[in-house]
Design a protein around this motif. Sequence first.
Motif, PDB file in Angstrom:
ATOM      1  N   GLN A   1       0.830  -1.209   0.000  1.00 50.81           N
ATOM      2  CA  GLN A   1       0.000   0.000   0.000  1.00 50.81           C
ATOM      3  C   GLN A   1       0.863   1.258   0.000  1.00 50.81           C
ATOM      4  OE1 GLN A   1      -3.390   0.233  -0.530  1.00 50.81           O
ATOM      5  NE2 GLN A   1      -2.721   2.338  -0.875  1.00 50.81           N
ATOM      6  N   GLU A   2       1.964   1.246   0.752  1.00 49.21           N
ATOM      7  CA  GLU A   2       2.863   2.391   0.747  1.00 49.21           C
ATOM      8  C   GLU A   2       3.488   2.574  -0.638  1.00 49.21           C
ATOM      9  OE1 GLU A   2       2.672   0.140   3.145  1.00 49.21           O
ATOM     10  OE2 GLU A   2       2.986   1.051   5.105  1.00 49.21           O
ATOM     11  N   ALA A   3       3.788   1.465  -1.297  1.00 46.87           N
ATOM     12  CA  ALA A   3       4.321   1.529  -2.666  1.00 46.87           C
ATOM     13  C   ALA A   3       3.282   2.152  -3.593  1.00 46.87           C
ATOM     14  CB  ALA A   3       4.711   0.137  -3.147  1.00 46.87           C
ATOM     15  N   ILE A   4       2.047   1.708  -3.488  1.00 47.16           N
ATOM     16  CA  ILE A   4       0.970   2.254  -4.321  1.00 47.16           C
ATOM     17  C   ILE A   4       0.829   3.750  -4.090  1.00 47.16           C
ATOM     18  CG2 ILE A   4      -1.539   2.250  -4.659  1.00 47.16           C
ATOM     19  CD1 ILE A   4      -1.349  -0.847  -4.039  1.00 47.16           C
ATOM     20  N   ASP A   5       0.901   4.171  -2.837  1.00 49.71           N
ATOM     21  CA  ASP A   5       0.788   5.601  -2.517  1.00 49.71           C
ATOM     22  C   ASP A   5       1.914   6.410  -3.168  1.00 49.71           C
ATOM     23  OD1 ASP A   5      -1.445   4.962  -1.003  1.00 49.71           O
ATOM     24  OD2 ASP A   5      -0.369   5.056   0.915  1.00 49.71           O
ATOM     25  N   ALA A   6       3.128   5.868  -3.128  1.00 46.11           N
ATOM     26  CA  ALA A   6       4.262   6.562  -3.737  1.00 46.11           C
ATOM     27  C   ALA A   6       4.115   6.617  -5.261  1.00 46.11           C
ATOM     28  CB  ALA A   6       5.573   5.883  -3.342  1.00 46.11           C
ATOM     29  N   TYR A   7       3.677   5.510  -5.858  1.00 43.21           N
ATOM     30  CA  TYR A   7       3.447   5.503  -7.306  1.00 43.21           C
ATOM     31  C   TYR A   7       2.334   6.477  -7.677  1.00 43.21           C
ATOM     32  CZ  TYR A   7       6.220   1.177  -7.258  1.00 43.21           C
ATOM     33  OH  TYR A   7       7.209   0.241  -7.089  1.00 43.21           O
TER      34      TYR A   7
END
Length: 66
Positions: free
Chosen positions: A29-35
């Motif tokens: 989820q943190e990766a998705i937020d950064a993307y």
Amino acid sequence: MKKALQINPNNVVAHYATGKVHYARGKYQEAIDAYDKALELTPDYGPASFDKEISRKNAHSSIKNF
């Protein structure tokens, strides 16, 4: 990457790289937020779009396996 984002919070590559780090750590989820942030700044940034979808699939798979 934090330093790069402090200097320039609109650094698309730094947001994308942050997503890669989160992904590698299993923090999908943190990766998705950064993307998402990278895509907000540059909507046609292909690598962020591609990796976001992979992260979504892995996040979904992780929830299913929980």
